[in-house]
Design a protein around this motif. Structure first.
Motif, PDB file in Angstrom:
ATOM      1  N   LEU A   1       0.928  -1.189   0.210  1.00  0.00           N
ATOM      2  CA  LEU A   1      -0.085  -0.071   0.126  1.00  0.00           C
ATOM      3  C   LEU A   1       0.793   1.299   0.016  1.00  0.00           C
ATOM      4  N   PHE A   2       2.306   1.103   0.237  1.00  0.00           N
ATOM      5  CA  PHE A   2       3.196   2.305   0.345  1.00  0.00           C
ATOM      6  C   PHE A   2       3.241   2.904  -1.169  1.00  0.00           C
ATOM      7  N   SER A   3       3.161   1.920  -2.192  1.00  0.00           N
ATOM      8  CA  SER A   3       3.323   2.373  -3.370  1.00  0.00           C
ATOM      9  C   SER A   3       2.253   3.314  -4.112  1.00  0.00           C
ATOM     10  N   ALA A   4       1.093   3.434  -3.474  1.00  0.00           N
ATOM     11  CA  ALA A   4       0.001   4.422  -3.852  1.00  0.00           C
ATOM     12  C   ALA A   4      -0.092   5.525  -3.091  1.00  0.00           C
ATOM     13  N   ALA A   5       0.996   6.412  -3.644  1.00  0.00           N
ATOM     14  CA  ALA A   5       1.283   7.763  -2.854  1.00  0.00           C
ATOM     15  C   ALA A   5      -0.072   8.537  -2.856  1.00  0.00           C
TER      16      ALA A   5
ATOM     17  N   THR B   1      -2.846   7.990  -1.970  1.00  0.00           N
ATOM     18  CA  THR B   1      -4.026   7.794  -1.121  1.00  0.00           C
ATOM     19  C   THR B   1      -3.468   8.143   0.269  1.00  0.00           C
ATOM     20  N   PHE B   2      -2.362   8.587   0.403  1.00  0.00           N
ATOM     21  CA  PHE B   2      -1.645   9.400   1.721  1.00  0.00           C
ATOM     22  C   PHE B   2      -2.436  10.690   1.907  1.00  0.00           C
ATOM     23  N   THR B   3      -2.371  10.933   3.391  1.00  0.00           N
ATOM     24  CA  THR B   3      -2.649  12.374   3.789  1.00  0.00           C
ATOM     25  C   THR B   3      -1.377  12.946   4.612  1.00  0.00           C
TER      26      THR B   3
ATOM     27  N   ASN C   1       8.134  21.096  13.261  1.00  0.00           N
ATOM     28  CA  ASN C   1       8.222  21.400  11.807  1.00  0.00           C
ATOM     29  C   ASN C   1       8.426  20.297  11.067  1.00  0.00           C
ATOM     30  N   VAL C   2       7.814  19.245  11.075  1.00  0.00           N
ATOM     31  CA  VAL C   2       8.195  18.008  10.487  1.00  0.00           C
ATOM     32  C   VAL C   2       6.604  17.633  10.036  1.00  0.00           C
ATOM     33  N   ILE C   3       6.750  17.104   8.800  1.00  0.00           N
ATOM     34  CA  ILE C   3       5.148  16.692   8.056  1.00  0.00           C
ATOM     35  C   ILE C   3       5.653  15.568   7.642  1.00  0.00           C
ATOM     36  N   LEU C   4       4.628  14.605   7.912  1.00  0.00           N
ATOM     37  CA  LEU C   4       4.587  13.080   7.657  1.00  0.00           C
ATOM     38  C   LEU C   4       3.439  12.822   6.891  1.00  0.00           C
ATOM     39  N   ASP C   5       3.428  11.783   6.133  1.00  0.00           N
ATOM     40  CA  ASP C   5       2.369  11.251   5.132  1.00  0.00           C
ATOM     41  C   ASP C   5       1.830   9.985   5.896  1.00  0.00           C
ATOM     42  N   PHE C   6       0.427   9.868   6.087  1.00  0.00           N
ATOM     43  CA  PHE C   6      -0.061   8.646   6.816  1.00  0.00           C
ATOM     44  C   PHE C   6      -1.414   8.218   5.841  1.00  0.00           C
ATOM     45  N   ARG C   7      -1.754   6.906   6.010  1.00  0.00           N
ATOM     46  CA  ARG C   7      -3.032   6.301   5.494  1.00  0.00           C
ATOM     47  C   ARG C   7      -3.826   5.360   6.580  1.00  0.00           C
ATOM     48  N   CYS C   8      -4.918   5.776   6.762  1.00  0.00           N
ATOM     49  CA  CYS C   8      -5.531   5.054   7.730  1.00  0.00           C
ATOM     50  C   CYS C   8      -6.849   3.964   7.010  1.00  0.00           C
TER      51      CYS C   8
ATOM     52  N   ARG D   1      -7.023 -11.903   9.884  1.00  0.00           N
ATOM     53  CA  ARG D   1      -7.311 -13.293  10.048  1.00  0.00           C
ATOM     54  C   ARG D   1      -7.096 -13.912  11.615  1.00  0.00           C
ATOM     55  N   PRO D   2      -5.940 -13.210  12.143  1.00  0.00           N
ATOM     56  CA  PRO D   2      -5.680 -14.084  13.544  1.00  0.00           C
ATOM     57  C   PRO D   2      -6.746 -13.665  14.356  1.00  0.00           C
ATOM     58  N   VAL D   3      -7.494 -12.574  14.332  1.00  0.00           N
ATOM     59  CA  VAL D   3      -8.621 -12.149  15.367  1.00  0.00           C
ATOM     60  C   VAL D   3      -9.960 -12.292  14.751  1.00  0.00           C
ATOM     61  N   GLY D   4     -10.060 -12.541  13.307  1.00  0.00           N
ATOM     62  CA  GLY D   4     -11.208 -12.580  12.699  1.00  0.00           C
ATOM     63  C   GLY D   4     -12.231 -11.295  12.775  1.00  0.00           C
ATOM     64  N   ARG D   5     -11.553 -10.238  12.924  1.00  0.00           N
ATOM     65  CA  ARG D   5     -12.283  -9.036  12.788  1.00  0.00           C
ATOM     66  C   ARG D   5     -11.694  -7.982  12.230  1.00  0.00           C
ATOM     67  N   LEU D   6     -12.447  -6.777  12.114  1.00  0.00           N
ATOM     68  CA  LEU D   6     -11.861  -5.311  11.402  1.00  0.00           C
ATOM     69  C   LEU D   6     -10.784  -4.988  12.513  1.00  0.00           C
ATOM     70  N   VAL D   7      -9.685  -4.522  11.939  1.00  0.00           N
ATOM     71  CA  VAL D   7      -8.571  -3.672  12.763  1.00  0.00           C
ATOM     72  C   VAL D   7      -8.183  -2.664  11.862  1.00  0.00           C
ATOM     73  N   ARG D   8      -7.850  -1.547  12.738  1.00  0.00           N
ATOM     74  CA  ARG D   8      -7.317  -0.325  12.049  1.00  0.00           C
ATOM     75  C   ARG D   8      -5.929  -0.336  11.693  1.00  0.00           C
ATOM     76  N   PHE D   9      -5.575  -0.275  10.538  1.00  0.00           N
ATOM     77  CA  PHE D   9      -4.071  -0.157  10.224  1.00  0.00           C
ATOM     78  C   PHE D   9      -3.669   1.324   9.872  1.00  0.00           C
ATOM     79  N   VAL D  10      -2.607   1.784  10.544  1.00  0.00           N
ATOM     80  CA  VAL D  10      -2.160   3.043  10.100  1.00  0.00           C
ATOM     81  C   VAL D  10      -0.788   3.206   9.323  1.00  0.00           C
ATOM     82  N   LEU D  11      -0.715   3.284   8.053  1.00  0.00           N
ATOM     83  CA  LEU D  11       0.556   3.450   7.634  1.00  0.00           C
ATOM     84  C   LEU D  11       1.291   4.539   7.543  1.00  0.00           C
ATOM     85  N   VAL D  12       2.552   4.676   8.009  1.00  0.00           N
ATOM     86  CA  VAL D  12       3.198   5.973   8.093  1.00  0.00           C
ATOM     87  C   VAL D  12       4.427   6.150   7.271  1.00  0.00           C
ATOM     88  N   ARG D  13       4.610   7.363   6.759  1.00  0.00           N
ATOM     89  CA  ARG D  13       6.101   7.730   6.122  1.00  0.00           C
ATOM     90  C   ARG D  13       6.615   8.689   6.720  1.00  0.00           C
ATOM     91  N   HIS D  14       7.478   8.715   7.318  1.00  0.00           N
ATOM     92  CA  HIS D  14       8.249   9.867   8.181  1.00  0.00           C
ATOM     93  C   HIS D  14       9.250  10.074   7.272  1.00  0.00           C
TER      94      HIS D  14
END
Length: 333
Positions: free
Chosen positions: A251-255, A257-259, A270-277, A283-296
């Protein structure tokens, strides 16, 4: 004046000791713990307090004495910390941090010493050592001025102690049981912040069942699934739950989609980072989990995970940044 305030706080630990003499020995150890100038165990207490060498054995007997009730001491200390320190909260949840510590030991007949594997990128550390494996839990506190610190609540040797061959509990089972006992004393829902080692079914499911949540780092090879599309013509049998399989690192290749947002980390200016939620099925828990991808821009990329799918992604980034506060306690232990 400082010691008077210190003793007023320590005096509240008196119910954990069966005898007054035991309490005075505990106070002596706590004084040595606060003012010692070296990390040499009980020996450092003897040196800094100017005690006779014969008292070394007396101090050792205190830690094994049944007159000092460890469970009661932990409960009183946890309740005192929750009432005395302003807790760092996310909504209605307090925040706790957990991590492990492996202390090398050279003694041949020391209890609970076993062969341990060190997962570290530091070439100066041996891959395998003999020592104690601790699991520690701290309460995250925050002052009105914004200073954040991790106050230690409990630490236990969770690997190496074998009381019965029938006991099949793993290290993760023990740390979860320790956390749940502390959370019950805190009396409120808790968000547990941990490293990727704790991103497992054995940790997440017991926390969710008790009303708590986990914030951690996802492994580099983590995969998740989209929700299966609803069929236009349902068929008999169990409906499909998992949809398209997604490798999170792809998912990091889809620039697009990041905010972009100012970095919420406490030491970034004074640092700007990019993230995607994104919410995906894990599958290990069988339910929805929130993933946050961060590019610092300076620290690289990281994948974070939270069991609460309603938590703000910036809060997840902040909480995981505070995880390293527990390392301060490791440096002085």
């Amino acid at each position: 004046m400082l010691w008077k305030m210190w003793f007023e706080a320590v005096a509240q630990l008196r119910p954990a000791c069966s005898r007054q003499r035991t309490f005075y020995w505990m106070v002596l150890c706590l004084i040595g713990l606060c003012i010692r100038t070296e990390l040499a165990g009980v020996t450092s207490f003897v040196r800094v307090l100017g005690l006779e060498p014969v008292l070394y054995q007396r101090l050792l007997h205190l830690f094994h004495s049944p007159a000092l009730k460890l469970d009661t001491l932990t409960e009183i200390w946890t309740r005192w910390c929750a009432d005395s320190f302003p807790s760092c909260t996310v909504g209605s949840h307090r925040v706790c941090i957990t991590d492990g510590l492996k202390a090398p030991k050279e003694g041949r007949k020391m209890p609970a010493v076993k062969k341990l594997h060190q997962e570290s990128a530091n070439n100066s550390k041996p891959e395998f050592i003999f020592g104690h494996s601790f699991q520690c839990i701290s309460l995250l506190t925050q002052t009105a001025q914004g200073f954040v610190a991790a106050v230690p609540l409990a630490a236990r040797i969770c690997e190496g102690l074998v009381w019965s061959n029938r006991n099949q509990r793993t290290q993760l089972d023990r740390v979860v049981a320790l956390f749940l006992s502390l959370a019950e004393v805190l009396g409120s829902p808790v968000v547990l912040v941990a490293d990727a080692y704790y991103a497992t079914r054995k940790v997440i499911l017991p926390l969710l069942a008790a009303g708590h949540h986990l914030v951690t780092r996802a492994r580099k090879n983590a995969v998740a699934y989209e929700l299966a599309p609803t069929p236009k013509h349902p068929r008999r049998g169990r409906p499909t739950l998992y949809g398209k399989r997604i490798r999170l690192r792809d998912l990091f290749s889809a620039a697009a989609t990041f905010t972009s947002a100012p970095s919420p980390l406490y030491d970034d200016q004074n640092v700007i980072l990019d993230f995607r939620c994104i919410n995906l099925l894990w599958r290990p828990v069988g339910r929805l989990v929130r993933f946050v991808l961060v590019r610092h821009p300076h620290r690289g990329s990281m994948m974070l995970m939270a069991s609460d799918i309603t938590m703000d992604p910036l809060d997840i980034i902040i909480l995981y940044g505070y995880r390293f506060k527990i390392e301060v306690g490791f440096q002085t232990s």
